[in-house]
Scaffold this motif. Structure first.
Motif, short mmCIF file in Angstrom:
data_model
loop_
_atom_site.label_atom_id
_atom_site.label_comp_id
_atom_site.label_asym_id
_atom_site.label_seq_id
_atom_site.Cartn_x
_atom_site.Cartn_y
_atom_site.Cartn_z
N UNK A 40 3.63 13.60 -10.03
CA UNK A 40 4.72 14.57 -10.22
C UNK A 40 5.24 14.49 -11.65
N UNK A 41 5.39 13.29 -12.17
CA UNK A 41 5.88 13.13 -13.55
C UNK A 41 4.90 13.74 -14.54
N UNK A 42 3.60 13.59 -14.28
CA UNK A 42 2.59 14.18 -15.20
C UNK A 42 2.67 15.69 -15.15
N UNK A 43 2.88 16.29 -13.97
CA UNK A 43 3.00 17.75 -13.87
C UNK A 43 4.25 18.23 -14.58
N UNK A 44 5.36 17.52 -14.46
CA UNK A 44 6.60 17.91 -15.11
C UNK A 44 6.47 17.81 -16.63
N UNK A 45 5.73 16.86 -17.13
CA UNK A 45 5.53 16.71 -18.56
C UNK A 45 4.72 17.87 -19.11
N UNK B 95 0.83 -1.21 0.00
CA UNK B 95 0.00 0.00 0.00
C UNK B 95 0.86 1.25 0.00
N UNK B 96 1.94 1.25 0.80
CA UNK B 96 2.84 2.41 0.82
C UNK B 96 3.53 2.58 -0.53
N UNK B 97 3.97 1.47 -1.12
CA UNK B 97 4.62 1.53 -2.42
C UNK B 97 3.64 2.04 -3.47
N UNK B 98 2.39 1.58 -3.41
CA UNK B 98 1.37 2.02 -4.35
C UNK B 98 1.15 3.53 -4.23
N UNK B 99 1.06 4.02 -2.98
CA UNK B 99 0.88 5.46 -2.76
C UNK B 99 2.08 6.24 -3.28
N UNK B 100 3.30 5.74 -3.06
CA UNK B 100 4.52 6.41 -3.54
C UNK B 100 4.55 6.45 -5.07
N UNK B 101 4.18 5.34 -5.70
CA UNK B 101 4.16 5.29 -7.17
C UNK B 101 3.11 6.27 -7.71
N UNK B 102 1.93 6.31 -7.07
CA UNK B 102 0.89 7.23 -7.51
C UNK B 102 1.36 8.68 -7.38
N UNK B 103 2.03 8.98 -6.28
CA UNK B 103 2.54 10.34 -6.09
C UNK B 103 3.60 10.66 -7.14
N UNK B 104 4.51 9.70 -7.41
CA UNK B 104 5.56 9.91 -8.41
C UNK B 104 4.96 10.09 -9.79
N UNK B 105 3.92 9.33 -10.12
CA UNK B 105 3.26 9.49 -11.42
C UNK B 105 2.60 10.85 -11.54
#
Length: 147
Positions: A139-144, A127-137
């Motif tokens: 951030x990546x979408x905002x940077x794109x 669950x923590x990894x899923x939340x971290x991946x969602x947060x990273x995605x």
């Protein structure tokens, strides 16, 4: 009917080597455990048998005296003692297997408890990894979009 003898054999928990003995207060030989089982009503060995009804129907119709009841009680207690001692002997023959089985059940229960803790911990980490991946995605979408 062949099923009656098979029923007695199937339920013969008594050691066959028991010999007749004499009681201290009687000169009549005491029947062997196998003889007692063979003389018992076959219904006692079937599911749904009404033992009380059987005993009540066996009482003399011309009146029941204390002596008749006492004799019936002694007979039934003797039968009970024979069957109980046979069942106890059979249980004791298998007691070490029973203890081994209980040890295995206990070990399995312990292993399942440990597995449950490991699975719960794994779910928490996923669950923590899923939340971290969602947060990273996110951030990546905002940077794109910016870039």
């Amino acid at each position: 009917d062949g099923t009656d003898s098979e029923t007695v054999q199937d339920h013969n928990y008594i050691h066959e080597d028991a010999s007749e003995s004499k009681t201290a207060d009687s000169t009549e030989p005491v029947p062997s455990p196998a003889d007692v089982l063979a003389s018992m009503e076959q219904g006692f060995f079937t599911e749904g048998f009404d033992g009380l009804r059987f005993i009540l129907e066996k009482l003399p119709p011309d009146g029941v005296t204390n002596d008749v009841l006492r004799e019936e009680e002694e007979s039934m207690l003797s039968d009970l003692e024979v069957v109980s001692s046979g069942v106890n002997a059979r249980v004791m023959e298998n007691y070490s297997d029973f203890l081994g089985g209980m040890a295995l059940v206990s070990q399995l229960q312990s292993d399942l408890s440990v597995s449950s803790v490991v699975v719960k911990s794994g779910r928490r980490f996923l669950n923590r990894a899923h939340e971290d991946v969602q947060a990273s995605l996110g951030i990546a979408a905002l940077n794109r979009k910016k870039g």
